[in-house]
Design a protein around this motif. Structure first.
Motif, PDB file in Angstrom:
ATOM      1  N   PRO A 132       0.831  -1.209   0.000  1.00 24.89           N
ATOM      2  CA  PRO A 132       0.000   0.000   0.000  1.00 24.89           C
ATOM      3  C   PRO A 132       0.860   1.251   0.000  1.00 24.89           C
ATOM      4  O   PRO A 132       1.927   1.291   0.598  1.00 24.89           O
ATOM      5  CB  PRO A 132      -0.804  -0.120   1.294  1.00 24.89           C
ATOM      6  N   LYS A 133       0.385   2.240  -0.689  1.00 25.83           N
ATOM      7  CA  LYS A 133       1.093   3.516  -0.737  1.00 25.83           C
ATOM      8  C   LYS A 133       0.750   4.314   0.510  1.00 25.83           C
ATOM      9  O   LYS A 133      -0.377   4.281   0.993  1.00 25.83           O
ATOM     10  CB  LYS A 133       0.707   4.320  -1.974  1.00 25.83           C
ATOM     11  N   LYS A 134       1.745   5.010   1.013  1.00 26.49           N
ATOM     12  CA  LYS A 134       1.506   5.882   2.156  1.00 26.49           C
ATOM     13  C   LYS A 134       0.832   7.150   1.665  1.00 26.49           C
ATOM     14  O   LYS A 134       1.231   7.701   0.641  1.00 26.49           O
ATOM     15  CB  LYS A 134       2.835   6.229   2.848  1.00 26.49           C
ATOM     16  N   PRO A 135      -0.182   7.592   2.396  1.00 21.80           N
ATOM     17  CA  PRO A 135      -0.806   8.848   1.959  1.00 21.80           C
ATOM     18  C   PRO A 135       0.176   9.995   2.130  1.00 21.80           C
ATOM     19  O   PRO A 135       0.906  10.061   3.110  1.00 21.80           O
ATOM     20  CB  PRO A 135      -2.003   8.999   2.895  1.00 21.80           C
ATOM     21  N   SER A 136       0.211  10.845   1.159  1.00 21.56           N
ATOM     22  CA  SER A 136       1.124  11.981   1.237  1.00 21.56           C
ATOM     23  C   SER A 136       0.331  13.251   1.510  1.00 21.56           C
ATOM     24  O   SER A 136      -0.743  13.459   0.955  1.00 21.56           O
ATOM     25  CB  SER A 136       1.947  12.129  -0.032  1.00 21.56           C
ATOM     26  N   LEU A 137       0.883  14.062   2.378  1.00 19.23           N
ATOM     27  CA  LEU A 137       0.259  15.335   2.690  1.00 19.23           C
ATOM     28  C   LEU A 137       0.642  16.355   1.637  1.00 19.23           C
ATOM     29  O   LEU A 137       1.725  16.277   1.055  1.00 19.23           O
ATOM     30  CB  LEU A 137       0.702  15.816   4.070  1.00 19.23           C
ATOM     31  N   PRO A 138      -0.208  17.319   1.398  1.00 20.51           N
ATOM     32  CA  PRO A 138       0.171  18.353   0.431  1.00 20.51           C
ATOM     33  C   PRO A 138       1.355  19.164   0.954  1.00 20.51           C
ATOM     34  O   PRO A 138       1.494  19.384   2.155  1.00 20.51           O
ATOM     35  CB  PRO A 138      -1.074  19.232   0.322  1.00 20.51           C
ATOM     36  N   VAL A 139       2.189  19.568   0.048  1.00 15.83           N
ATOM     37  CA  VAL A 139       3.357  20.364   0.404  1.00 15.83           C
ATOM     38  C   VAL A 139       2.889  21.788   0.684  1.00 15.83           C
ATOM     39  O   VAL A 139       2.146  22.366  -0.115  1.00 15.83           O
ATOM     40  CB  VAL A 139       4.390  20.356  -0.749  1.00 15.83           C
ATOM     41  N   PRO A 140       3.299  22.355   1.838  1.00 13.76           N
ATOM     42  CA  PRO A 140       2.872  23.730   2.111  1.00 13.76           C
ATOM     43  C   PRO A 140       3.444  24.698   1.073  1.00 13.76           C
ATOM     44  O   PRO A 140       4.567  24.538   0.610  1.00 13.76           O
ATOM     45  CB  PRO A 140       3.424  24.030   3.498  1.00 13.76           C
ATOM     46  N   SER A 141       2.668  25.680   0.752  1.00  7.77           N
ATOM     47  CA  SER A 141       3.086  26.662  -0.244  1.00  7.77           C
ATOM     48  C   SER A 141       4.163  27.573   0.328  1.00  7.77           C
ATOM     49  O   SER A 141       4.147  27.916   1.503  1.00  7.77           O
ATOM     50  CB  SER A 141       1.889  27.491  -0.674  1.00  7.77           C
ATOM     51  N   THR A 142       5.085  27.966  -0.516  1.00  6.76           N
ATOM     52  CA  THR A 142       6.134  28.902  -0.099  1.00  6.76           C
ATOM     53  C   THR A 142       5.895  30.275  -0.704  1.00  6.76           C
ATOM     54  O   THR A 142       6.772  31.124  -0.655  1.00  6.76           O
ATOM     55  CB  THR A 142       7.522  28.399  -0.516  1.00  6.76           C
ATOM     56  N   VAL A 143       4.720  30.466  -1.294  1.00  6.20           N
ATOM     57  CA  VAL A 143       4.371  31.768  -1.863  1.00  6.20           C
ATOM     58  C   VAL A 143       3.012  32.203  -1.327  1.00  6.20           C
ATOM     59  O   VAL A 143       2.221  31.386  -0.859  1.00  6.20           O
ATOM     60  CB  VAL A 143       4.345  31.751  -3.411  1.00  6.20           C
ATOM     61  N   MET A 144       2.782  33.505  -1.378  1.00  5.51           N
ATOM     62  CA  MET A 144       1.496  34.047  -0.941  1.00  5.51           C
ATOM     63  C   MET A 144       1.124  35.224  -1.827  1.00  5.51           C
ATOM     64  O   MET A 144       1.992  35.840  -2.437  1.00  5.51           O
ATOM     65  CB  MET A 144       1.552  34.449   0.527  1.00  5.51           C
ATOM     66  N   VAL A 145      -0.153  35.511  -1.849  1.00  4.96           N
ATOM     67  CA  VAL A 145      -0.654  36.610  -2.670  1.00  4.96           C
ATOM     68  C   VAL A 145      -0.455  37.936  -1.946  1.00  4.96           C
ATOM     69  O   VAL A 145      -0.115  37.987  -0.771  1.00  4.96           O
ATOM     70  CB  VAL A 145      -2.143  36.421  -3.054  1.00  4.96           C
ATOM     71  N   TRP A 146      -0.687  39.023  -2.658  1.00  4.72           N
ATOM     72  CA  TRP A 146      -0.456  40.394  -2.193  1.00  4.72           C
ATOM     73  C   TRP A 146      -1.037  40.628  -0.798  1.00  4.72           C
ATOM     74  O   TRP A 146      -0.341  41.058   0.109  1.00  4.72           O
ATOM     75  CB  TRP A 146      -1.072  41.351  -3.211  1.00  4.72           C
ATOM     76  N   GLN A 147      -2.329  40.388  -0.621  1.00  6.24           N
ATOM     77  CA  GLN A 147      -2.994  40.706   0.642  1.00  6.24           C
ATOM     78  C   GLN A 147      -2.429  39.879   1.801  1.00  6.24           C
ATOM     79  O   GLN A 147      -2.244  40.393   2.900  1.00  6.24           O
ATOM     80  CB  GLN A 147      -4.508  40.498   0.530  1.00  6.24           C
ATOM     81  N   GLU A 148      -2.133  38.615   1.562  1.00 11.30           N
ATOM     82  CA  GLU A 148      -1.539  37.774   2.604  1.00 11.30           C
ATOM     83  C   GLU A 148      -0.176  38.324   3.023  1.00 11.30           C
ATOM     84  O   GLU A 148       0.152  38.335   4.207  1.00 11.30           O
ATOM     85  CB  GLU A 148      -1.371  36.334   2.114  1.00 11.30           C
ATOM     86  N   PHE A 149       0.600  38.761   2.043  1.00 12.00           N
ATOM     87  CA  PHE A 149       1.930  39.291   2.326  1.00 12.00           C
ATOM     88  C   PHE A 149       1.826  40.589   3.123  1.00 12.00           C
ATOM     89  O   PHE A 149       2.568  40.800   4.086  1.00 12.00           O
ATOM     90  CB  PHE A 149       2.711  39.511   1.029  1.00 12.00           C
TER      91      PHE A 149
END
Length: 105
Positions: free
Chosen positions: A5-22
């Motif tokens: 069985p394959k191990k479930p993989s978690l999504p990789v956290p993003s290293t970028v953000m949009v204007w308002q988040e920044f």
């Protein structure tokens, strides 16, 4: 075909953000961010939807810049020079430590 069985993989956290988040993460005024982009000190990528995407590693740089400019009452250009020099010093100190570690072996 593998039956393991394959191990479930978690999504990789993003290293970028949009204007308002920044803006929210740094506390910087939008006009100041535009000025930093105009100077080429902060570079943003553009998404398919034409949104600016900023690197999360730039949060620390912008916060440091704002603190230095505020504490020493410097214009933004002077602050960017100081932050760049501090980053170069940090990089050189890490190189010296690696070289010293290499000599000790």
């Amino acid at each position: 075909m593998s039956m393991t069985p394959k191990k479930p993989s978690l999504p990789v956290p993003s290293t970028v953000m949009v204007w308002q988040e920044f803006i929210e993460a740094t506390g910087i005024a939008p006009e100041r961010l535009q000025e930093l982009m105009g100077l080429g000190w902060i570079e943003a990528r553009t998404s398919a939807a034409q949104d600016f995407l900023f690197r999360d590693v730039d949060i620390y740089r912008v916060r440091k810049l704002e603190r230095i400019c505020c504490d020493f009452e410097l214009p933004v250009l002077g602050g960017t020079i100081i932050v760049d020099l501090l980053e170069r010093i940090d990089s050189l100190e890490r190189r010296v430590q690696r070289l010293q570690h290499f000599e000790d072996e």
